[in-house]
Design an enzyme around this catalytic site. Structure first.
Site, PDB file in Angstrom:
ATOM      1  N   ASP A 121      31.524  45.983  32.844  1.00  0.00           N
ATOM      2  CA  ASP A 121      30.559  45.832  33.900  1.00  0.00           C
ATOM      3  C   ASP A 121      30.996  44.986  35.199  1.00  0.00           C
ATOM      4  O   ASP A 121      32.009  44.555  35.195  1.00  0.00           O
ATOM      5  CB  ASP A 121      29.551  44.384  33.299  1.00  0.00           C
ATOM      6  CG  ASP A 121      28.601  44.949  32.165  1.00  0.00           C
ATOM      7  OD1 ASP A 121      28.194  46.165  32.219  1.00  0.00           O
ATOM      8  OD2 ASP A 121      28.380  44.185  31.305  1.00  0.00           O
ATOM      9  N   MET A 343      28.888  31.199  36.223  1.00  0.00           N
ATOM     10  CA  MET A 343      30.109  32.051  35.730  1.00  0.00           C
ATOM     11  C   MET A 343      30.578  33.266  36.221  1.00  0.00           C
ATOM     12  O   MET A 343      31.405  33.549  36.359  1.00  0.00           O
ATOM     13  CB  MET A 343      30.087  32.025  34.084  1.00  0.00           C
ATOM     14  CG  MET A 343      29.928  30.821  33.506  1.00  0.00           C
ATOM     15  SD  MET A 343      29.617  30.741  31.620  1.00  0.00           S
ATOM     16  CE  MET A 343      31.252  31.480  30.926  1.00  0.00           C
TER      17      MET A 343
END
Length: 437
Positions: A121, A343
């Site tokens: 991703d 994150m």
């Protein structure tokens, strides 16, 4: 490029069974390389990322036999290590981020492991330093061919256990180091280790193969090296990310849905976090029952009355993979919430598509978004959009199923990477969704 056409605005009803956990499967499949004996794995999800890894293992020489739906036998007794230097391997490995986890097992068993820079991703920087620093701590030498973007680690004299404090609690990094350390000489201690359920499952599987790992479920793992590992049988947990996705879907579409066999004990903060948005979650045995929220759902506030803030964190904190779902669900809540994605710095960039659908979202910066809920006084509008990654893709799909009109989502291969046979399962509970090639 595949496309979904979704007619939104319909209430759904019925039962839905979560698939096996994708993130666990990627670790468990790499672990079959640690032994020459047969390993049987059950509940493997039939999704693109997992099937890519199975294909890579087969090209490496692993003998693979399908035993039934989601059940496979693996035997790594005659591996073709020359494949690791081939152009085909560079192509296979670069298309899947999870392929990085074959390096630890190969290093442990054969004293060498290689991998092209893996893909995955596009959700911001995802460093591999933790993996290779761990291997170096165990005595391996590291090299990187910048021109070919190819990593290699070698330990011709074997690995030696060592104490190490990880710079970050990387899930895949911890898994890779653990798989390398199980056959290292002496004792390895890993502090600040990831302790997600996926990692716990990997450690339990390795122990059943003869490894000696203690501290499972904590951030301090102690591994006593053994000479070799044997075969085993392992069953993968239900996918907690998919479970969270179905909770969000039920709330957004005001649907009555039962999510079956969820393994409650491994869900952590997921039910609690959705309850903060006012969603009713009932435990019925090992199932989750979500009633139809015909009167909507109201965001809680903190004790001092300040705005609710939902953020991600390493386990046992709330998983970052579900923050996109939480954001979408908040668009129809009663009240406001601040979403803080700590994150990954690019995971909130899909909100412009939700804004196009009529959501009230203020993107404060790459990490934070404020959502002002509609309380269903106005529905999201159907639109045409493109899925940027797995989690944003399923979030947009949930938004489309709640929206008025027919939406189109392109690049649905991103969704297929993480969700098995999704349109058939959604149709089984009444969704109006069609796949168009």
């Amino acid at each position: 490029m595949g496309t979904f056409q979704i007619e939104g605005g319909h209430q759904l009803q019925g039962k839905i069974q979560p698939q096996g956990a994708k993130n666990e499967a990627l670790q468990i499949l790499c672990a079959v390389l640690l032994t020459s004996e047969e390993v049987i794995i059950n509940n493997i999800p039939d999704i693109i990322d997992v099937n890519k890894l199975i294909s890579l293992l087969e090209n490496l020489g692993v003998k693979i036999q399908k035993l039934g739906k989601g059940s496979y036998s693996f035997q790594s007794d005659e591996l073709n290590l020359d494949y690791l230097q081939s152009e085909q391997f560079k192509k296979d490995g670069s298309g899947l981020r999870g392929s990085i986890m074959i390096v630890g097992p190969l290093l442990a068993r054969f004293g060498k492991g290689y991998i092209p820079k893996p893909g995955g991703d596009k959700i911001g920087r995802r460093r591999l330093d933790t993996h290779f620093e761990g291997f170096i701590n165990l005595g391996a030498s590291f090299r990187y061919n910048k021109e070919e973007r190819f990593y290699g680690v070698e330990a011709p004299n074997g690995l030696k256990g060592k104490y190490m404090l990880l710079e970050e609690a990387s899930v895949t990094g911890t898994a890779n180091i653990v798989m390398a350390a199980v056959m290292a000489e002496g004792t390895t201690t890993i502090y600040n280790a990831a302790c997600e359920p996926y990692l716990q499952q990997l450690c339990k599987m390795l122990n059943s193969m003869g490894a000696k790992i203690s501290g499972v479920g904590s951030n301090l793992l102690v591994i006593e090296g053994v000479k070799e590992l044997g075969g085993c049988e392992h069953t993968i947990l239900p996918d907690m990310i998919e479970i969270g996705s179905w909770i969000g879907l039920a709330a957004m579409t005001k649907s009555e849905i039962t999510i079956t066999n969820v393994n409650w004990e491994m869900l952590g903060l997921i039910p609690t976090t959705f309850k903060k948005l006012g969603i009713t979650i009932e435990r019925r045995g090992d199932d989750i029952f979500i009633p139809a929220h015909n009167d909507g759902y109201e965001v809680q506030s903190f004790i001092d009355g300040s705005i609710m803030n939902i953020s991600d964190a390493p386990w046992p904190g709330f998983t970052p993979d579900l923050l996109s779902i939480i954001l979408v669900v908040a668009t129809q809540a009663r009240g406001s919430v601040l979403i803080h994605q700590k994150m990954f710095e690019s995971r909130l960039f899909f909100v412009d598509k939700l804004i196009d659908m009529g959501a009230k979202i203020i993107l404060c910066d790459p990490h934070r978004a404020t959502v002002i809920g509609h309380d269903f006084h106005s529905t999201l509008k159907a639109t045409t959009m493109t899925s940027p990654d797995i989690r944003a893709g399923i979030s947009l799909l949930i938004a489309a199923l709640s929206a008025k009109g027919t939406s189109t989502i392109h690049n649905i291969e991103q969704i297929d990477r993480g969700y098995e046979d999704i349109e058939a399962r959604l149709k089984s509970i009444g969704a109006k969704i069609e796949r168009v090639d």
